[in-house]
Design a protein around this motif. Structure first.
Motif, PDB file in Angstrom:
ATOM      1  N   MET A   1       1.447  -1.258  -0.319  1.00 61.42           N
ATOM      2  CA  MET A   1      -0.451  -0.213   0.211  1.00 61.42           C
ATOM      3  C   MET A   1       0.711   0.794  -0.027  1.00 61.42           C
ATOM      4  N   MET A   2       1.677   1.368   1.071  1.00 66.75           N
ATOM      5  CA  MET A   2       3.170   1.838   0.809  1.00 66.75           C
ATOM      6  C   MET A   2       3.971   2.519  -1.118  1.00 66.75           C
ATOM      7  N   ILE A   3       4.125   1.225  -1.044  1.00 65.50           N
ATOM      8  CA  ILE A   3       5.299   1.344  -1.938  1.00 65.50           C
ATOM      9  C   ILE A   3       4.911   1.342  -3.471  1.00 65.50           C
ATOM     10  N   GLY A   4       3.475   1.212  -3.685  1.00 69.41           N
ATOM     11  CA  GLY A   4       2.551   1.618  -4.553  1.00 69.41           C
ATOM     12  C   GLY A   4       2.843   2.924  -5.637  1.00 69.41           C
ATOM     13  N   GLU A   5       1.998   3.425  -4.590  1.00 76.39           N
ATOM     14  CA  GLU A   5       2.130   5.039  -5.827  1.00 76.39           C
ATOM     15  C   GLU A   5       3.264   5.703  -4.845  1.00 76.39           C
ATOM     16  N   LEU A   6       3.713   5.498  -3.727  1.00 72.96           N
ATOM     17  CA  LEU A   6       5.145   6.588  -3.562  1.00 72.96           C
ATOM     18  C   LEU A   6       6.083   4.814  -4.974  1.00 72.96           C
ATOM     19  N   GLY A   7       6.663   3.933  -4.683  1.00 72.23           N
ATOM     20  CA  GLY A   7       7.489   3.725  -5.507  1.00 72.23           C
ATOM     21  C   GLY A   7       7.232   4.559  -7.366  1.00 72.23           C
ATOM     22  N   PHE A   8       6.004   4.111  -7.966  1.00 72.24           N
ATOM     23  CA  PHE A   8       5.402   5.656  -9.270  1.00 72.24           C
ATOM     24  C   PHE A   8       6.376   6.778  -8.770  1.00 72.24           C
ATOM     25  N   GLY A   9       6.028   7.366  -8.002  1.00 71.80           N
ATOM     26  CA  GLY A   9       6.454   8.624  -7.996  1.00 71.80           C
ATOM     27  C   GLY A   9       7.797   8.515  -7.552  1.00 71.80           C
ATOM     28  N   MET A  10       8.859   7.711  -7.197  1.00 68.77           N
ATOM     29  CA  MET A  10      10.152   7.579  -7.661  1.00 68.77           C
ATOM     30  C   MET A  10       9.857   7.495  -9.045  1.00 68.77           C
ATOM     31  N   TRP A  11      10.061   6.815  -9.678  1.00 70.93           N
ATOM     32  CA  TRP A  11      10.681   6.216 -10.783  1.00 70.93           C
ATOM     33  C   TRP A  11      10.033   7.547 -11.747  1.00 70.93           C
ATOM     34  N   LEU A  12       8.303   8.044 -11.666  1.00 73.72           N
ATOM     35  CA  LEU A  12       8.542   9.402 -12.626  1.00 73.72           C
ATOM     36  C   LEU A  12       9.240  10.618 -12.062  1.00 73.72           C
ATOM     37  N   LEU A  13      10.502  10.821 -11.268  1.00 70.05           N
ATOM     38  CA  LEU A  13      11.172  11.635 -10.836  1.00 70.05           C
ATOM     39  C   LEU A  13      11.965  11.230 -11.148  1.00 70.05           C
ATOM     40  N   VAL A  14      12.773   9.863 -11.107  1.00 70.58           N
ATOM     41  CA  VAL A  14      13.513   9.999 -11.965  1.00 70.58           C
ATOM     42  C   VAL A  14      13.475   9.782 -13.148  1.00 70.58           C
ATOM     43  N   LYS A  15      12.866   9.148 -14.033  1.00 67.08           N
ATOM     44  CA  LYS A  15      12.714   9.296 -15.425  1.00 67.08           C
ATOM     45  C   LYS A  15      12.195  10.740 -15.764  1.00 67.08           C
ATOM     46  N   GLY A  16      11.541  11.840 -15.388  1.00 67.59           N
ATOM     47  CA  GLY A  16      11.663  12.683 -16.078  1.00 67.59           C
ATOM     48  C   GLY A  16      13.195  13.712 -15.410  1.00 67.59           C
ATOM     49  N   MET A  17      13.773  13.462 -14.342  1.00 63.35           N
ATOM     50  CA  MET A  17      15.626  13.657 -14.503  1.00 63.35           C
ATOM     51  C   MET A  17      16.248  13.754 -15.450  1.00 63.35           C
ATOM     52  N   LYS A  18      15.955  12.357 -16.182  1.00 66.12           N
ATOM     53  CA  LYS A  18      17.070  11.284 -17.287  1.00 66.12           C
ATOM     54  C   LYS A  18      16.400  11.940 -18.586  1.00 66.12           C
ATOM     55  N   VAL A  19      15.364  12.040 -18.489  1.00 69.60           N
ATOM     56  CA  VAL A  19      14.759  13.399 -19.361  1.00 69.60           C
ATOM     57  C   VAL A  19      15.545  14.307 -20.348  1.00 69.60           C
ATOM     58  N   LYS A  20      15.402  15.217 -18.643  1.00 72.36           N
ATOM     59  CA  LYS A  20      15.914  16.237 -18.091  1.00 72.36           C
ATOM     60  C   LYS A  20      16.807  16.551 -19.024  1.00 72.36           C
ATOM     61  N   PHE A  21      18.379  15.463 -18.931  1.00 75.21           N
ATOM     62  CA  PHE A  21      18.983  15.618 -19.037  1.00 75.21           C
ATOM     63  C   PHE A  21      19.983  15.241 -20.130  1.00 75.21           C
ATOM     64  N   SER A  22      18.993  13.873 -20.495  1.00 73.46           N
ATOM     65  CA  SER A  22      19.496  13.509 -22.267  1.00 73.46           C
ATOM     66  C   SER A  22      18.906  14.728 -23.574  1.00 73.46           C
ATOM     67  N   THR A  23      18.282  15.251 -23.354  1.00 74.15           N
ATOM     68  CA  THR A  23      17.483  16.718 -23.993  1.00 74.15           C
ATOM     69  C   THR A  23      18.102  17.807 -24.175  1.00 74.15           C
ATOM     70  N   ARG A  24      19.532  17.293 -23.277  1.00 73.52           N
ATOM     71  CA  ARG A  24      19.970  19.143 -23.097  1.00 73.52           C
ATOM     72  C   ARG A  24      20.549  18.824 -24.187  1.00 73.52           C
ATOM     73  N   PRO A  25      21.137  19.981 -24.859  1.00 73.00           N
ATOM     74  CA  PRO A  25      22.207  20.147 -26.075  1.00 73.00           C
ATOM     75  C   PRO A  25      23.168  20.249 -25.510  1.00 73.00           C
ATOM     76  N   SER A  26      24.331  19.419 -26.362  1.00 69.51           N
ATOM     77  CA  SER A  26      25.437  19.500 -25.780  1.00 69.51           C
ATOM     78  C   SER A  26      26.433  20.262 -26.560  1.00 69.51           C
ATOM     79  N   TYR A  27      27.331  20.801 -25.912  1.00 72.48           N
ATOM     80  CA  TYR A  27      28.211  22.292 -26.782  1.00 72.48           C
ATOM     81  C   TYR A  27      29.998  21.372 -27.234  1.00 72.48           C
ATOM     82  N   SER A  28      30.198  20.259 -26.388  1.00 76.88           N
ATOM     83  CA  SER A  28      30.828  19.438 -26.413  1.00 76.88           C
ATOM     84  C   SER A  28      31.989  20.148 -27.619  1.00 76.88           C
ATOM     85  N   GLY A  29      31.708  20.373 -28.642  1.00 76.43           N
ATOM     86  CA  GLY A  29      31.825  20.468 -30.275  1.00 76.43           C
ATOM     87  C   GLY A  29      32.458  21.792 -29.716  1.00 76.43           C
TER      88      GLY A  29
END
Length: 239
Positions: free
Chosen positions: A209-237
Motif C-alpha cells: 500500500m505504501m510503496i505502490g504510489e511512492l515507488g511510481f512517484g520515485m520512478w516518475l522523478l528519476v525518469k523525468g530527470m533523465k529525460v531532462k538531461f538527455s534532451t539538454r543540448p551538448s556544446y562539447s564540439g
C-alpha cells in the motif's frame, strides 16, 4: 486504445512535479499521522487524549499543518498524474484525476474535524468525550476517502500499463495497492465485527500500500530527470 511504447510521449515536467509532491506528501504523512496523531490520540482513553492535546497543542497544530500540506500536494498530484497519463489512455487519466480530486475533498472535510477539535481545546469549551467523537469522525471520514483513493490507484495502474516503457512491476504494485486500500477500508466500514482481522490484513498489506504510489512517484522523478538531461543540448564540439 492502442498501447503506446514511445517514451517521447512522456511529459517530463509533470512527472518531476508528481514525484517531488509525492515525496513531500509522504514525509508530511509520516509526521502528521505516523508521529503526531499516534502520539496524541489514545483511542481507549478520551480523558488522556484531551490532556495530551491540551499540553501539546503546538504539536497538534503542526499535525493539522501537515494535513494541509497533504491536501495541497494531493491537488498537485491529481493534475500531474493526469498530464503524465493522458497520452497513454485519456479516459483512465481523467478518471484517475477526478477520483483523486474527490478523495482530496473528502480528506479536507475530515481534517476540518481536527480544526474543530483545536478550537475546542483552545477555548476549553468542550468535553473529552466530544473531542474523541470529532477525532473518530476525522478517522472514519478519511477511511471512507481511502476507498475512493483505492479506485484512483487502480485507474493510475491501468493507465500506466498502456505505456509500454513503464515497468510492469510498477503497474502491478499500483493496482495491488489500490485493491488493498479498497478492500481494507471497505471491510472497516462494512464488516466492523471483523475489525481485528481487518487490522491484521492491513498490517500485512501496508508495505505494498505504501510503496505502490511512492515507488511510481520515485520512478516518475528519476525518469523525468533523465529525460531532462538527455534532451539538454551538448556544446562539447563548439569552438
Amino acid at each position: 486504445m492502442k498501447k503506446l511504447h514511445r517514451s517521447e510521449e512522456f511529459h517530463r515536467q509533470p512527472a518531476i512535479i508528481a514525484g517531488l509532491s509525492l515525496i513531500l506528501m509522504t514525509l508530511a504523512a509520516f509526521f502528521s499521522y505516523g508521529y503526531a496523531h499516534s502520539t496524541l490520540v489514545i483511542h481507549e482513553n478520551a480523558d488522556k487524549t484531551y490532556d495530551l492535546l491540551q499540553s501539546s497543542l503546538s504539536l497538534f497544530h503542526l499535525e493539522i499543518a501537515g494535513w494541509v500540506v497533504i491536501i495541497l500536494t494531493d491537488l498537485i498530484v491529481s493534475w500531474a498524474f493526469y498530464k503524465v497519463l493522458k497520452p497513454f489512455h485519456s479516459f483512465y487519466a481523467i478518471l484517475a484525476g477526478l477520483l483523486r480530486l474527490f478523495y482530496t475533498i473528502i480528506l479536507a472535510a475530515a481534517v476540518f474535524r481536527l480544526w474543530m477539535v483545536s478550537q475546542v481545546i483552545q477555548s476549553d469549551s468542550g468535553s473529552a468525550s466530544q473531542v474523541m467523537v470529532d477525532i473518530l469522525s476525522f478517522e472514519k471520514t478519511w477511511s471512507l476517502g481511502l476507498i475512493v483513493f483505492g479506485f484512483h490507484l487502480i485507474m493510475v495502474g491501468m493507465a500506466a500499463s498502456k505505456a509500454g516503457f513503464i515497468p510492469k512491476l510498477l503497474n502491478g504494485l499500483l493496482i495491488l495497492a489500490g485493491v488493498s486500500y479498497l478492500l481494507i477500508h471497505s471491510m472497516y466500514h462494512a464488516l466492523p465485527e471483523y475489525e481485528t482481522l481487518t487490522a491484521t490484513m492491513e498490517n500485512i498489506l501496508s508495505l505494498p500500500m505504501m510503496i505502490g504510489e511512492l515507488g511510481f512517484g520515485m520512478w516518475l522523478l528519476v525518469k523525468g530527470m533523465k529525460v531532462k538531461f538527455s534532451t539538454r543540448p551538448s556544446y562539447s564540439g563548439a569552438s
